[in-house]
Design a protein around this motif. Structure first.
Motif, PDB file in Angstrom:
ATOM      1  N   GLN A 124       0.829  -1.184   0.000  1.00 19.84           N
ATOM      2  CA  GLN A 124       0.000   0.000   0.000  1.00 19.84           C
ATOM      3  C   GLN A 124       0.867   1.237   0.000  1.00 19.84           C
ATOM      4  O   GLN A 124       1.827   1.367   0.747  1.00 19.84           O
ATOM      5  N   GLN A 129      -6.450  10.721  -5.245  1.00 19.47           N
ATOM      6  CA  GLN A 129      -7.906  10.655  -5.349  1.00 19.47           C
ATOM      7  C   GLN A 129      -8.488  10.150  -4.038  1.00 19.47           C
ATOM      8  O   GLN A 129      -7.840   9.385  -3.323  1.00 19.47           O
ATOM      9  N   TYR A 185     -11.903   8.185  -2.443  1.00 21.46           N
ATOM     10  CA  TYR A 185     -13.061   7.352  -2.758  1.00 21.46           C
ATOM     11  C   TYR A 185     -13.844   7.073  -1.480  1.00 21.46           C
ATOM     12  O   TYR A 185     -13.289   7.059  -0.379  1.00 21.46           O
ATOM     13  N   GLN A 224     -16.575   4.203   0.239  1.00 20.47           N
ATOM     14  CA  GLN A 224     -17.082   2.839   0.109  1.00 20.47           C
ATOM     15  C   GLN A 224     -18.132   2.603   1.189  1.00 20.47           C
ATOM     16  O   GLN A 224     -17.858   2.767   2.378  1.00 20.47           O
ATOM     17  N   PHE A 256     -11.222   6.193   1.356  1.00 25.78           N
ATOM     18  CA  PHE A 256      -9.889   5.754   0.945  1.00 25.78           C
ATOM     19  C   PHE A 256      -9.214   6.821   0.112  1.00 25.78           C
ATOM     20  O   PHE A 256      -9.847   7.430  -0.757  1.00 25.78           O
ATOM     21  N   ALA A 310      -1.914   7.967  -7.821  1.00 24.04           N
ATOM     22  CA  ALA A 310      -1.625   7.549  -9.193  1.00 24.04           C
ATOM     23  C   ALA A 310      -0.349   8.236  -9.640  1.00 24.04           C
ATOM     24  O   ALA A 310      -0.075   9.378  -9.301  1.00 24.04           O
ATOM     25  N   LEU A 320      -4.039   2.467  -9.407  1.00 30.46           N
ATOM     26  CA  LEU A 320      -4.157   3.231  -8.184  1.00 30.46           C
ATOM     27  C   LEU A 320      -3.604   2.428  -7.011  1.00 30.46           C
ATOM     28  O   LEU A 320      -3.813   1.220  -6.940  1.00 30.46           O
ATOM     29  N   PHE A 379      -3.944   2.173  -3.049  1.00 33.32           N
ATOM     30  CA  PHE A 379      -4.887   2.582  -2.021  1.00 33.32           C
ATOM     31  C   PHE A 379      -4.307   2.415  -0.620  1.00 33.32           C
ATOM     32  O   PHE A 379      -3.519   1.508  -0.351  1.00 33.32           O
ATOM     33  N   GLY A 380      -4.785   3.276   0.273  1.00 29.89           N
ATOM     34  CA  GLY A 380      -4.526   3.085   1.689  1.00 29.89           C
ATOM     35  C   GLY A 380      -5.573   2.161   2.282  1.00 29.89           C
ATOM     36  O   GLY A 380      -6.462   1.666   1.578  1.00 29.89           O
ATOM     37  N   ALA A 381      -5.468   1.941   3.591  1.00 33.37           N
ATOM     38  CA  ALA A 381      -6.369   1.009   4.272  1.00 33.37           C
ATOM     39  C   ALA A 381      -7.696   1.651   4.652  1.00 33.37           C
ATOM     40  O   ALA A 381      -8.623   0.957   5.065  1.00 33.37           O
TER      41      ALA A 381
END
Lengths: 115, 112
Positions: free
Chosen positions: B2, B33, B35, B37, B88, B92, B100, B102-104
């Motif tokens: 990650q 970016q 996101y 969820q 998250f 990029a 991408l 991603f972190g946790a």
């Protein structure tokens, strides 16, 4: 129009069996990505398609994992001889061209449980 | 591995309060970016900030980026119960890299 769809939404399988996960990207999107999300973790990149070719398979964790994309559209991720550590949510995304600033649109995912 | 790490891991706030979460990353980027969820399912793209930008707004969202510190923050103002989700950050680049990292994630709970 329709978003990214994935099937099945849930899959429970026994250790050692093969599974196929399907992704239908947004129509017209040339780029398609598979990610894996283990419980409580972020997403791990698996593979990237541009059209039908996969220029980057670097994230596939082992040779038990393979993916293909046909007709520049539907993609299938296959896991052979599944192991318990394969249990995760498998997410598919698509983007218009695969550019670095393209928005990736994600499907709802397939939750895979290997018993 | 990650690239990003979010902080805090979890956040609980009252409806109407602001929520702030941070993301740190390790290597140079083209863009970052955020996101959202819901319920462990598909991710929804919230906002993209390029490496040459310092701040960006979208509705109730405000994102900052400090490339010298390799960090970003996401502020959600006047939170609502519907903002309850995991958030998250994803990086990029830097060389036109499409994948991408991603972190946790930060899990945000907004209490009514």
């Amino acid at each position: 129009g329709a978003g990214v769809s994935q099937s099945p939404s849930n899959k429970v399988t026994e250790k050692g069996k093969d599974v196929e996960l399907r992704c239908d990207p947004i129509s017209g999107h040339t780029a398609l990505y598979w990610y894996r999300q283990s419980l409580g973790q972020g997403l791990e990149f698996l593979i990237y398609f541009q059209g039908n070719s996969a220029p980057d398979k670097s994230g596939l964790p082992s040779d038990r994992f393979s993916a293909e994309r046909t007709g520049g559209s539907v993609s299938t991720l296959t896991i052979q001889r599944t192991q318990q550590e394969d249990s995760a949510v498998y997410l598919c995304a698509s983007s218009l061209r695969g550019g670095v600033t393209d928005t990736q649109y994600f499907g709802p995912g397939t939750r895979l449980t290997v018993l | 591995s990650q690239q990003g790490e979010e902080d805090p891991q979890a956040l609980s706030i009252q409806e109407g309060e602001n929520a702030t979460m941070n993301c740190s990353y390790k290597t140079s980027i083209n863009n970052l970016q955020w996101y959202r969820q819901n319920s462990g399912r598909g991710l929804v793209h919230l906002i993209l900030i390029r490496s040459n930008e310092r701040e960006k707004h979208s509705g109730r969202l405000r994102v900052t980026l400090d490339t010298s510190k390799k960090s970003s923050s996401l502020l959600i103002t006047a939170s609502r119960a519907a903002d309850t989700a995991s958030y998250f950050c994803a990086t990029a680049g830097p060389f036109g890299d499409y994948k991408l990292s991603f972190g946790a994630g930060t899990t945000v709970t907004v209490r009514a």
